[in-house]
Design a protein around this motif. Structure first.
Motif, PDB file in Angstrom:
ATOM      1  N   ASN A 239       0.863  -1.183   0.000  1.00 15.09           N
ATOM      2  CA  ASN A 239       0.000   0.000   0.000  1.00 15.09           C
ATOM      3  C   ASN A 239       0.903   1.237   0.000  1.00 15.09           C
ATOM      4  OD1 ASN A 239      -1.985   1.946   0.383  1.00 15.09           O
ATOM      5  ND2 ASN A 239      -3.134   0.702   1.843  1.00 15.09           N
ATOM      6  N   ARG A 240       1.231   1.709  -1.182  1.00 10.65           N
ATOM      7  CA  ARG A 240       2.214   2.784  -1.325  1.00 10.65           C
ATOM      8  C   ARG A 240       1.553   4.161  -1.320  1.00 10.65           C
ATOM      9  NH1 ARG A 240       5.200   1.246  -6.674  1.00 10.65           N
ATOM     10  NH2 ARG A 240       3.142   0.417  -7.200  1.00 10.65           N
ATOM     11  N   HIS A 241       0.676   4.372  -0.349  1.00 10.95           N
ATOM     12  CA  HIS A 241      -0.019   5.653  -0.267  1.00 10.95           C
ATOM     13  C   HIS A 241       0.939   6.771   0.157  1.00 10.95           C
ATOM     14  CE1 HIS A 241      -0.060   5.872   4.143  1.00 10.95           C
ATOM     15  NE2 HIS A 241      -0.335   4.570   4.158  1.00 10.95           N
ATOM     16  N   LEU A 242       0.520   7.987  -0.123  1.00  6.20           N
ATOM     17  CA  LEU A 242       1.283   9.165   0.263  1.00  6.20           C
ATOM     18  C   LEU A 242       0.601   9.918   1.407  1.00  6.20           C
ATOM     19  CD1 LEU A 242       2.338  10.561  -3.254  1.00  6.20           C
ATOM     20  CD2 LEU A 242       3.665   9.127  -1.682  1.00  6.20           C
ATOM     21  N   GLY A 243      -0.173   9.199   2.188  1.00 10.97           N
ATOM     22  CA  GLY A 243      -0.913   9.833   3.272  1.00 10.97           C
ATOM     23  C   GLY A 243      -0.037  10.498   4.313  1.00 10.97           C
ATOM     24  N   PHE A 244       1.191  10.000   4.465  1.00  8.35           N
ATOM     25  CA  PHE A 244       2.142  10.619   5.380  1.00  8.35           C
ATOM     26  C   PHE A 244       3.219  11.400   4.632  1.00  8.35           C
ATOM     27  CE2 PHE A 244       0.774   6.846   7.987  1.00  8.35           C
ATOM     28  CZ  PHE A 244       0.040   7.577   8.904  1.00  8.35           C
ATOM     29  N   GLY A 245       2.995  11.637   3.343  1.00  3.46           N
ATOM     30  CA  GLY A 245       3.974  12.359   2.548  1.00  3.46           C
ATOM     31  C   GLY A 245       5.077  11.437   2.054  1.00  3.46           C
ATOM     32  N   ALA A 246       6.218  12.043   1.723  1.00  5.90           N
ATOM     33  CA  ALA A 246       7.387  11.301   1.250  1.00  5.90           C
ATOM     34  C   ALA A 246       8.580  12.243   1.328  1.00  5.90           C
ATOM     35  CB  ALA A 246       7.171  10.810  -0.187  1.00  5.90           C
ATOM     36  N   GLY A 247       9.773  11.670   1.219  1.00  5.05           N
ATOM     37  CA  GLY A 247      10.966  12.489   1.226  1.00  5.05           C
ATOM     38  C   GLY A 247      11.333  12.987   2.619  1.00  5.05           C
ATOM     39  N   PRO A 248      12.172  14.040   2.710  1.00  5.25           N
ATOM     40  CA  PRO A 248      12.663  14.520   4.007  1.00  5.25           C
ATOM     41  C   PRO A 248      11.566  14.961   4.965  1.00  5.25           C
ATOM     42  CG  PRO A 248      13.937  15.486   2.208  1.00  5.25           C
ATOM     43  CD  PRO A 248      12.775  14.790   1.580  1.00  5.25           C
ATOM     44  N   HIS A 249      10.418  15.396   4.438  1.00  7.09           N
ATOM     45  CA  HIS A 249       9.334  15.877   5.288  1.00  7.09           C
ATOM     46  C   HIS A 249       8.294  14.797   5.568  1.00  7.09           C
ATOM     47  CE1 HIS A 249      10.379  20.126   5.661  1.00  7.09           C
ATOM     48  NE2 HIS A 249      10.774  20.077   4.411  1.00  7.09           N
ATOM     49  N   PHE A 250       8.656  13.529   5.368  1.00  8.47           N
ATOM     50  CA  PHE A 250       7.742  12.435   5.713  1.00  8.47           C
ATOM     51  C   PHE A 250       7.241  12.642   7.135  1.00  8.47           C
ATOM     52  CE2 PHE A 250       6.694   8.214   7.316  1.00  8.47           C
ATOM     53  CZ  PHE A 250       5.925   7.703   6.288  1.00  8.47           C
ATOM     54  N   CYS A 251       5.956  12.463   7.356  1.00 11.58           N
ATOM     55  CA  CYS A 251       5.293  12.838   8.604  1.00 11.58           C
ATOM     56  C   CYS A 251       5.968  12.247   9.849  1.00 11.58           C
ATOM     57  CB  CYS A 251       3.835  12.388   8.559  1.00 11.58           C
ATOM     58  SG  CYS A 251       2.919  12.820  10.049  1.00 11.58           S
ATOM     59  N   LEU A 252       6.378  13.137  10.750  1.00  6.10           N
ATOM     60  CA  LEU A 252       6.987  12.704  12.011  1.00  6.10           C
ATOM     61  C   LEU A 252       6.029  11.852  12.837  1.00  6.10           C
ATOM     62  CD1 LEU A 252       8.718  15.968  13.312  1.00  6.10           C
ATOM     63  CD2 LEU A 252       9.855  13.812  12.793  1.00  6.10           C
ATOM     64  N   GLY A 253       4.753  12.203  12.769  1.00  7.96           N
ATOM     65  CA  GLY A 253       3.774  11.516  13.601  1.00  7.96           C
ATOM     66  C   GLY A 253       3.213  10.254  12.995  1.00  7.96           C
ATOM     67  N   GLY A 254       3.710   9.839  11.822  1.00  8.86           N
ATOM     68  CA  GLY A 254       3.188   8.647  11.173  1.00  8.86           C
ATOM     69  C   GLY A 254       3.194   7.405  12.054  1.00  8.86           C
ATOM     70  N   PRO A 255       4.340   7.054  12.662  1.00  4.06           N
ATOM     71  CA  PRO A 255       4.364   5.860  13.515  1.00  4.06           C
ATOM     72  C   PRO A 255       3.399   5.952  14.699  1.00  4.06           C
ATOM     73  CG  PRO A 255       6.596   6.508  12.920  1.00  4.06           C
ATOM     74  CD  PRO A 255       5.693   7.609  12.457  1.00  4.06           C
ATOM     75  N   LEU A 256       3.285   7.143  15.307  1.00  4.54           N
ATOM     76  CA  LEU A 256       2.351   7.313  16.420  1.00  4.54           C
ATOM     77  C   LEU A 256       0.910   7.182  15.937  1.00  4.54           C
ATOM     78  CD1 LEU A 256       1.681   8.036  19.343  1.00  4.54           C
ATOM     79  CD2 LEU A 256       1.866  10.456  18.715  1.00  4.54           C
ATOM     80  N   ALA A 257       0.611   7.762  14.791  1.00  4.76           N
ATOM     81  CA  ALA A 257      -0.744   7.677  14.248  1.00  4.76           C
ATOM     82  C   ALA A 257      -1.147   6.226  14.011  1.00  4.76           C
ATOM     83  CB  ALA A 257      -0.829   8.468  12.939  1.00  4.76           C
ATOM     84  N   LYS A 258      -0.232   5.424  13.515  1.00  3.15           N
ATOM     85  CA  LYS A 258      -0.546   4.011  13.253  1.00  3.15           C
ATOM     86  C   LYS A 258      -0.850   3.264  14.546  1.00  3.15           C
ATOM     87  CE  LYS A 258       2.291   3.824   9.076  1.00  3.15           C
ATOM     88  NZ  LYS A 258       3.445   3.173   8.404  1.00  3.15           N
ATOM     89  N   ILE A 259      -0.085   3.558  15.604  1.00  3.11           N
ATOM     90  CA  ILE A 259      -0.341   2.916  16.892  1.00  3.11           C
ATOM     91  C   ILE A 259      -1.720   3.328  17.420  1.00  3.11           C
ATOM     92  CG2 ILE A 259       0.361   2.855  19.320  1.00  3.11           C
ATOM     93  CD1 ILE A 259       3.261   3.063  18.359  1.00  3.11           C
ATOM     94  N   GLU A 260      -2.026   4.628  17.351  1.00  3.34           N
ATOM     95  CA  GLU A 260      -3.310   5.118  17.832  1.00  3.34           C
ATOM     96  C   GLU A 260      -4.465   4.485  17.064  1.00  3.34           C
ATOM     97  OE1 GLU A 260      -1.883   9.629  19.092  1.00  3.34           O
ATOM     98  OE2 GLU A 260      -2.944   9.283  17.222  1.00  3.34           O
ATOM     99  N   LEU A 261      -4.335   4.440  15.749  1.00  4.88           N
ATOM    100  CA  LEU A 261      -5.403   3.874  14.932  1.00  4.88           C
ATOM    101  C   LEU A 261      -5.595   2.394  15.245  1.00  4.88           C
ATOM    102  CD1 LEU A 261      -4.606   5.607  11.524  1.00  4.88           C
ATOM    103  CD2 LEU A 261      -6.655   5.964  12.914  1.00  4.88           C
ATOM    104  N   ARG A 262      -4.497   1.674  15.356  1.00  8.10           N
ATOM    105  CA  ARG A 262      -4.603   0.229  15.643  1.00  8.10           C
ATOM    106  C   ARG A 262      -5.255  -0.003  17.004  1.00  8.10           C
ATOM    107  NH1 ARG A 262      -1.048  -2.770  18.303  1.00  8.10           N
ATOM    108  NH2 ARG A 262       0.709  -1.376  17.883  1.00  8.10           N
ATOM    109  N   CYS A 263      -4.797   0.710  18.032  1.00 11.59           N
ATOM    110  CA  CYS A 263      -5.358   0.526  19.374  1.00 11.59           C
ATOM    111  C   CYS A 263      -6.832   0.926  19.415  1.00 11.59           C
ATOM    112  CB  CYS A 263      -4.566   1.349  20.390  1.00 11.59           C
ATOM    113  SG  CYS A 263      -2.886   0.748  20.711  1.00 11.59           S
ATOM    114  N   ALA A 264      -7.186   2.002  18.716  1.00 16.26           N
ATOM    115  CA  ALA A 264      -8.570   2.468  18.723  1.00 16.26           C
ATOM    116  C   ALA A 264      -9.495   1.483  18.027  1.00 16.26           C
ATOM    117  CB  ALA A 264      -8.651   3.842  18.060  1.00 16.26           C
ATOM    118  N   VAL A 265      -9.043   0.928  16.898  1.00 18.48           N
ATOM    119  CA  VAL A 265      -9.870  -0.049  16.175  1.00 18.48           C
ATOM    120  C   VAL A 265     -10.010  -1.325  16.994  1.00 18.48           C
ATOM    121  CG1 VAL A 265     -10.022  -1.494  14.113  1.00 18.48           C
ATOM    122  CG2 VAL A 265      -9.324   0.899  13.914  1.00 18.48           C
TER     123      VAL A 265
END
Length: 423
Positions: A348-374
């Motif tokens: 799943n090569r989405h760009l939801g967290f961006g790409a390159g040097p500005h790749f979202c800092l909060g991406g890993p945290l967001a994934k944990i939150e989403l998984r725990c919430a679901v």
């Protein structure tokens, strides 16, 4: 040159309250005009880029497409042009600082949000989420956006930054104004006045919070930010404020949209809900599909630093370029069945967290939150049913659901066994 129908849609925030309409437009633009010169009523015109490959390239070439020169929020109209530099803090906020300075600043800010650091705090995150579910009404009637989608990431990021819980409601209100100020529901005055008030309020708060911790021995990210040195000097009060503001905004706005929109997609696709109920291990893949499908960040802007060719069009130095990430994440050249919601999608090569040097800092945290919430949602409730009209926010920048009235039906049978949950 007059404003075309396409341009009128791409520069009207209310157009993005109709999900079907803007995805239809994006599909058409990918086919017919994937790099489109867009007239901006009352403001600076810009290039609209719609294909995944072109957007990924732009994100990965900050030397050619700057975040610092014009910012990352699409500026629609003269009023937004006037406040654009102040809102995010060009040259001070890690999000709008170009390499090489960006690299050193990001290294300092990113440390608490790296996967290994977050792993140690995952139990605390799950506890906070469980407590929010505990406070839902016994009859299960609630607004999934306000009562879960917004409160979960707000509680988690504020807890990480050690923001007093008495101030959480203010953080949420300012965040809605800063990123949703184009929606009449959140406005106080004009859209520009609302957005500026939201950003200024959060800037002033995080500046005071951070500077109060300068010289303190605490280890939370705000204290680290206030006491760090970049380029051989301490950050200024303004830099501390802007980067604290960024951590808060990134921490709860996009996760809210992904969670609420992802659950809504599950209700629209009961076969996908059944897959998650049968095998919780799929939740990790489902989280990625939530982000791809909901597109919590609809678009981001860059400014060309030199002439460049993108998609057969010549972009001149100084031109603004708006990257429509919501279009990239439905690109037929990248995703099989892009308009199908598939919780087992991989890769799943989405760009939801961006790409390159500005790749979202909060991406890993967001994934944990989403998984725990679901996981919490599926463990507590046998069913979810809509209990009113679902509404989207009016925004072409950070977008998603603003209201989703539901009734949650409590589980009657035993909870799933541990091996059935996400590993």
């Amino acid at each position: 040159m007059g404003v075309s129908t396409v341009d009128e849609k791409l520069t009207r925030h209310s157009f993005f309250a109709d999900e079907a309409a803007f995805y239809d437009l994006f599909r058409k633009m990918r086919e017919e005009d994937p790099v489109h010169w867009t007239q901006n009523p009352g403001g600076t015109p810009f290039w609209s880029v719609f294909r995944h490959a072109d957007i990924k390239r732009i994100f990965e070439e900050p030397e050619h497409f700057s975040s610092e020169r014009g910012g990352i929020m699409p500026l629609i109209g003269a009023e937004m042009d006037a406040i654009g530099a102040e809102t995010f803090g060009l040259g001070e906020n890690v999000l709008v600082v170009d390499p090489p300075r960006h690299t050193e600043l990001r290294k300092v800010i990113a440390t608490p949000f790296l996967p290994m650091a977050l792993k140690d705090s995952e139990e605390r995150t799950a506890q906070l989420i469980s407590e929010i579910f505990d406070r839902l009404p016994d009859n299960g009637v609630c607004d999934l956006v306000d009562d879960l989608g917004a409160k979960i990431p707000m509680a988690v990021i504020c807890d990480i930054l050690q923001v007093p819980s008495s101030d959480w409601a203010a953080m949420l209100r300012w965040g809605q104004m800063a990123l949703g100020g184009n929606d009449p529901e959140f406005q106080q005055g004009t859209a520009a006045e609302t957005i500026l008030h939201g950003f200024r309020s959060m800037f002033n708060y995080t500046g005071k919070l951070g500077m109060a911790r300068r010289g303190c021995p605490f280890s939370d990210p705000m204290t680290q930010l206030a006491n760090t040195h970049v380029g051989g000097r301490a950050l200024t009060e303004s830099e501390v404020a802007y980067n604290g503001q960024q951590l808060l905004l990134a921490g709860f706005e996009t996760t809210r949209n992904s969670f609420a929109g992802g659950v809504y997609a599950l209700l629209q696709h009961p076969d996908q809900m059944a897959i998650l109920r049968q095998d919780r291990r799929v939740i990790r893949l489902a989280v990625e599909e939530f982000v791809r499908w909901t597109n919590p960040v609809i678009s981001l802007m860059r400014t060309a630093t030199a002439d460049a060719e993108v998609g057969g069009k010549t972009i001149r130095a100084g031109d603004r370029v708006v990257c429509w990430m919501a279009s990239a994440n439905r690109d037929e050249d990248v995703f099989e069945r892009p308009d199908e919601f598939d919780v087992t999608r991989h890769p799943n090569r989405h760009l939801g967290f961006g790409a390159g040097p500005h790749f979202c800092l909060g991406g890993p945290l967001a994934k944990i939150e989403l998984r725990c919430a679901v996981e919490e949602l599926l463990e507590r409730y046998d069913g979810i049913e809509l209990n009113g009209r679902v509404e989207r926010v009016h925004s072409l920048f950070v977008g998603g659901l603003k209201h989703m009235p539901v009734r949650l039906r409590r589980r009657r049978g035993p909870a799933p066994q541990p091996h059935e949950r996400a590993a």
